[in-house]
Design an enzyme around this catalytic site. Structure first.
Site, mmCIF file in Angstrom:
data_model
loop_
_atom_site.group_PDB
_atom_site.id
_atom_site.type_symbol
_atom_site.label_atom_id
_atom_site.label_comp_id
_atom_site.label_asym_id
_atom_site.label_seq_id
_atom_site.Cartn_x
_atom_site.Cartn_y
_atom_site.Cartn_z
ATOM 1 N N GLY A 1 5.684 2.905 0.192
ATOM 2 C CA GLY A 1 6.499 3.384 -0.970
ATOM 3 C C GLY A 1 5.342 4.443 -1.827
ATOM 4 O O GLY A 1 3.656 4.107 -1.738
ATOM 5 N N SER B 1 0.631 -0.708 -0.013
ATOM 6 C CA SER B 1 0.084 -0.012 -0.341
ATOM 7 C C SER B 1 0.869 1.142 0.086
ATOM 8 O O SER B 1 2.006 1.359 0.092
ATOM 9 C CB SER B 1 -0.649 0.034 1.117
ATOM 10 O OG SER B 1 -0.050 0.336 2.015
ATOM 11 N N LYS B 2 -0.193 2.108 -0.238
ATOM 12 C CA LYS B 2 0.759 3.477 -0.055
ATOM 13 C C LYS B 2 1.824 4.106 1.136
ATOM 14 O O LYS B 2 3.015 4.707 0.768
ATOM 15 C CB LYS B 2 -0.087 4.587 0.126
ATOM 16 C CG LYS B 2 -0.129 5.732 -1.085
ATOM 17 C CD LYS B 2 -1.675 7.110 -0.460
ATOM 18 C CE LYS B 2 -0.835 7.996 -0.480
ATOM 19 N NZ LYS B 2 0.616 8.359 -0.695
ATOM 20 N N ARG B 3 1.538 3.171 2.187
ATOM 21 C CA ARG B 3 2.686 3.419 3.175
ATOM 22 C C ARG B 3 3.660 2.654 2.984
ATOM 23 O O ARG B 3 5.117 2.605 3.895
ATOM 24 C CB ARG B 3 1.687 2.245 4.831
ATOM 25 C CG ARG B 3 1.326 4.149 5.529
ATOM 26 C CD ARG B 3 0.488 3.343 7.211
ATOM 27 N NE ARG B 3 -0.911 2.884 5.959
ATOM 28 C CZ ARG B 3 -1.609 0.752 6.080
ATOM 29 N NH1 ARG B 3 -0.689 0.674 6.762
ATOM 30 N NH2 ARG B 3 -2.201 1.351 5.802
#
Ligand code: GLU
Length: 439
Positions: A211, A207-209
């Site tokens: 990268g 996910s966005k967390r």
């Protein structure tokens, strides 16, 4: 039979790489088979599916080179067809009306599951099945009169003549319902290929967390579409040999569904960076130079004497160290300015060290006498001096590198000296001596 695949994103404003990878596989499969690849925008959620969100999907596809055949189909325009299909199922007794929750707010249309165990062969996951008792009847039209995802998805796949549904494996459970709908609507059942999800180092969904996760983010970070395409194609599929660097054409030629891996695919950003460098260096020279120049201009490091020829020499000298256009400014700015930054650690370790100033002075004298001044002559001079002094070459190599570039890392020192040229090298050594080596 002509193979027809589709990408059917729900526009949310972002296109996750897991989704675009499904599109890449659908595209590759269709192109490999000489079939068609279609786009269907599943925009029935009117709040999320803004024109900008749809634009994001189209932009991502265009940037990735995912050309589609025929006009995109907008699912929101197809509501009458979805409702007609529900009527057909009601008429055949395959669906019924029910006041769900007994609220008196109107009746939903509920699809009657066949009541038998169901099985299908997934092109990636193999034979899958589900027991009758684990499958319940489900709503296909809400009491407010709007069709539900399952109905719209299947009716549109039938309408578009889709032969192969390639999508994320979060839809495996839905597939049993979809199969039942295909049969109830009297349509041939397509083949399915459910792709495993992309995971992070901890095995959780990427996910966005972790990268960059959306296509637009990769673009903004300076990744090249051909590199991301190559990377995603190999993230979960392999050509059956050890090739890792593949052009779009090579991928089309090699792609088959039977080599899609069924295990989750672990995202490896380092590998992607490496691939980006490979694709970047393979760009036509003008494209590569233009990309670097744009970055240098933005960072006020351009123009420089020598212009594009000089830039070409820097690019060549940096070689595999360049993974992104921005690396030219982030890791090679000293080629373009006298105001380069000195890394404090490198200065302490290499320039402020006892004997460093003396070594640099001696080297500077030797370099001053060179004509021509190039990679070969500077190397010879440095090695000869080291030998005379009875020291290893490193005693000279490290301080001079830090003096002329500010850093203890970089490309081949002697090529760097050649590109910088004698005058600048001597001036930089003199300044560094003045600044740091005060014994
Ligand atoms: N709109 C659905 C999604 O984005 C489509 C699923 C499918 O490909 O059938 O997950």
């Amino acid at each position: 039979m002509t193979i027809r695949t589709r990408f059917a994103p729900s526009p949310t404003g972002h296109v996750h790489i897991g989704n675009i990878r499904a599109a890449v596989y659908g595209w590759l499969f269709a192109r490999h088979e000489g079939g068609q690849f279609l786009l269907r925008i599943e925009d029935t959620d009117r709040e999320r599916s803004t024109p900008e969100a749809v634009r994001t999907v189209l932009d991502a596809m265009e940037w990735m080179g995912l050309t589609f055949d025929e006009e995109p189909l907008y699912q929101s325009m197809r509501m009458p067809a979805h409702l007609a299909a529900a009527e057909q199922l009601l008429a055949k007794g395959l669906a019924y009306r029910e006041d769900k929750g007994g609220t008196g707010k109107g009746e939903a249309v509920v699809f009657r599951m066949p009541g038998t165990d169901m099985a299908f062969h997934d092109e990636v996951k193999g034979d899958l099945r589900k027991k009758a008792e684990d499958m319940k009847d489900f709503v296909i039209v809400r009491s407010n009169g709007t069709p539900v995802f399952h109905l719209a998805n299947v009716v549109d796949d039938i309408h578009m003549g889709i032969t192969h549904i390639i999508r994320g494996d979060d839809h495996v459970e839905n597939t049993y319902r979809h199969l039942a709908l295909f049969c109830a609507l009297g349509a041939p059942v397509p083949k399915y290929a459910h792709l495993p999800m992309i995971i992070n180092a901890q095995g959780k969904p990427y996910s966005k967390r972790d990268g960059a996760a959306y296509v637009g983010e990769f673009r903004d970070k300076g990744y090249l579409p051909e590199a991301l395409f190559n990377y995603l194609a190999l993230l979960g599929w392999s050509p059956g040999d050890d090739r890792e660097i593949m052009s779009r054409e090579e991928l089309v030629r090699a792609f088959t569904l039977d080599r899609v891996r069924s295990a989750p695919s672990q995202m490896d950003l380092k590998k992607l960076d490496w691939l980006n460098g490979v694709h970047m260096r393979a760009l036509p020279r003008e494209t590569l130079e233009a990309g670097c120049r744009a970055v240098l201009e933005r960072r006020a490091l351009w123009p420089v004497p020598g212009g594009l020829d000089y830039l070409a020499r820097v690019v060549e000298t940096m070689g595999e160290r360049l993974h992104f256009f921005t690396d030219i400014a982030d890791h090679a700015s000293y080629f373009f300015t006298e105001e380069y930054v000195f890394d404090e650690k490198a200065v302490n370790k290499r320039l402020k060290k006892a004997g460093a100033a003396d070594a640099l002075r001696a080297l500077s004298d030797r370099l001053a006498a060179l004509d021509p001044f190039n990679a070969q002559t500077t190397e010879q001079a440095l090695r000869a001096l080291a030998e005379e002094r009875g020291e290893g070459a490193g005693v000279l190599v490290h301080p001079v590198r830090v003096a002329v570039s500010g850093s203890s890392e970089g490309p081949s020192l002697f090529h760097m000296l050649e590109v910088l040229g004698k005058d600048r090298v001597l001036a930089r050594i003199a300044r560094a001596l003045e600044k740091f080596a005060a014994e």
